[in-house]
Write a protein that holds these residues in place. Structure first.
Motif, PDB file in Angstrom:
ATOM      1  N   TYR A 106      -1.958  37.434 -69.332  1.00 60.00           N
ATOM      2  CA  TYR A 106      -1.219  37.070 -68.420  1.00 60.00           C
ATOM      3  C   TYR A 106      -0.037  38.154 -68.221  1.00 60.00           C
ATOM      4  O   TYR A 106       0.599  38.515 -67.088  1.00 60.00           O
ATOM      5  CB  TYR A 106      -0.527  35.671 -68.536  1.00 60.00           C
ATOM      6  CG  TYR A 106       0.414  35.161 -67.221  1.00 60.00           C
ATOM      7  CD1 TYR A 106      -0.242  34.833 -66.148  1.00 60.00           C
ATOM      8  CD2 TYR A 106       1.819  35.232 -67.419  1.00 60.00           C
ATOM      9  CE1 TYR A 106       0.275  34.398 -65.175  1.00 60.00           C
ATOM     10  CE2 TYR A 106       2.325  34.750 -66.203  1.00 60.00           C
ATOM     11  CZ  TYR A 106       1.796  34.240 -65.130  1.00 60.00           C
ATOM     12  OH  TYR A 106       2.497  33.832 -64.092  1.00 60.00           O
ATOM     13  N   SER A 109       0.210  40.705 -65.321  1.00 61.60           N
ATOM     14  CA  SER A 109       1.126  40.344 -64.176  1.00 61.60           C
ATOM     15  C   SER A 109       2.423  41.339 -64.210  1.00 61.60           C
ATOM     16  O   SER A 109       2.791  41.596 -63.011  1.00 61.60           O
ATOM     17  CB  SER A 109       1.686  39.083 -64.094  1.00 61.60           C
ATOM     18  OG  SER A 109       2.440  38.578 -65.148  1.00 61.60           O
ATOM     19  N   LEU A 165      -2.846  34.297 -62.685  1.00 60.94           N
ATOM     20  CA  LEU A 165      -2.650  35.745 -62.805  1.00 60.94           C
ATOM     21  C   LEU A 165      -2.769  36.171 -61.509  1.00 60.94           C
ATOM     22  O   LEU A 165      -2.120  36.950 -60.967  1.00 60.94           O
ATOM     23  CB  LEU A 165      -3.453  36.265 -63.878  1.00 60.94           C
ATOM     24  CG  LEU A 165      -3.560  37.788 -63.841  1.00 60.94           C
ATOM     25  CD1 LEU A 165      -2.076  38.453 -64.282  1.00 60.94           C
ATOM     26  CD2 LEU A 165      -4.634  38.323 -65.098  1.00 60.94           C
ATOM     27  N   LYS A 168       0.045  35.986 -59.161  1.00 61.53           N
ATOM     28  CA  LYS A 168       1.161  36.647 -59.368  1.00 61.53           C
ATOM     29  C   LYS A 168       0.679  38.417 -58.968  1.00 61.53           C
ATOM     30  O   LYS A 168       1.746  38.941 -58.496  1.00 61.53           O
ATOM     31  CB  LYS A 168       1.378  36.882 -61.048  1.00 61.53           C
ATOM     32  CG  LYS A 168       1.954  35.465 -61.523  1.00 61.53           C
ATOM     33  CD  LYS A 168       3.394  35.540 -60.793  1.00 61.53           C
ATOM     34  CE  LYS A 168       4.338  36.371 -61.532  1.00 61.53           C
ATOM     35  NZ  LYS A 168       5.939  36.166 -61.329  1.00 61.53           N
TER      36      LYS A 168
END
Length: 252
Positions: A106, A109, A165, A168
């Motif tokens: 993640y 991002s 993700l 984002k």
């Protein structure tokens, strides 16, 4: 409203504990990025807006260029720090020593949003609010559809985290693409070559950026850290219940 509904769908799909892990991962990564952020969007709005109001396009271009460069450097530093801290975050917040890969995944991002704050500032200064709204709507609808697919297929935490993700990434790259489309039309094709000497006083800009960073950090600690704190002291299930309760309050 869509976000509140998706919270319920995701919690039902993953279970409360894994939903708490998801919230812990996303909040910790976002907060780490905020910690390194100097709110370049606010810097752009203030100094680019002033320069354009006075007809000084070269100074406006220099402000935007430095804002993009500063945000890129701080985002890279935030990502490196995340890699170093991921094992500790997995052990003490996610309560799973093997979950460090979730934080790093993640964490991409952060890189996807390496220019987003400055780009959003450009769109605000130039009045392209509709473009921002379209990007947000596309992101929300796409995430909703993919989470619906995940619910039908009974997908796991990794897939759901990938959906978040992707959302984002859209929010990060969308404003950048739109900003880079309009900047040459506003400032001229050579705006990237604007000299640093054209900047407003660097000390003043640095003081303003530090001030906005401090304000954002205080807000982050006071308001946006409940989920990882709940997970740290009471476990991921408590964090999951907290997120569900918060979504219900927002829906009401």
């Amino acid at each position: 409203m869509i976000g509140a509904v998706l919270t319920g769908v995701t919690a039902r799909l993953l279970g409360v504990a894994e939903f708490g892990v998801l919230g812990t991962v996303t909040v910790i990564v976002a907060n780490l990025n905020r910690l390194f952020s100097f709110r370049m969007g606010e810097v752009v709005v203030k100094y680019m807006g002033e320069a354009l109001a006075q007809g000084e396009k070269e100074r406006a271009a220099a402000v935007v260029k430095v804002a993009f460069l500063t945000e890129a450097v701080t985002s890279l530093l935030a990502f490196v720090m995340l890699i170093l801290l991921a094992p500790l975050a997995a052990r003490y917040f996610a309560k799973d020593a093997q979950a460090d890969h979730l934080f790093i995944l993640y964490g991409l991002s952060i890189l996807a949003n390496a220019f987003s704050e400055a780009a959003v500032g450009v769109l605000q200064v130039t009045g392209h609010f509709r473009s921002q709204a379209v990007i947000n709507l596309v992101q929300t609808v796409l995430v909703a559809v993919l989470l619906g697919v995940a619910a039908v297929n009974r997908s796991g935490l990794l897939f759901v985290l990938g959906v978040y993700l992707l959302g984002k990434i859209i929010l990060g790259l969308g404003p950048v693409l739109v900003a880079f489309y309009w900047l040459p039309r506003l400032l001229g094709s050579g705006w990237l070559r604007a000299p640093i000497a054209a900047l407003p006083p660097l000390r003043e800009m640095a003081r303003f950026a530090l001030h906005t960073n401090f304000n954002g950090t205080v807000t982050m600690v006071a308001r946006d850290s409940e989920v990882p704190v709940a997970s740290f002291f009471f476990g991921p299930a408590a964090a999951g219940y907290y997120k569900i309760a918060l979504a219900l309050i927002n829906l009401i």
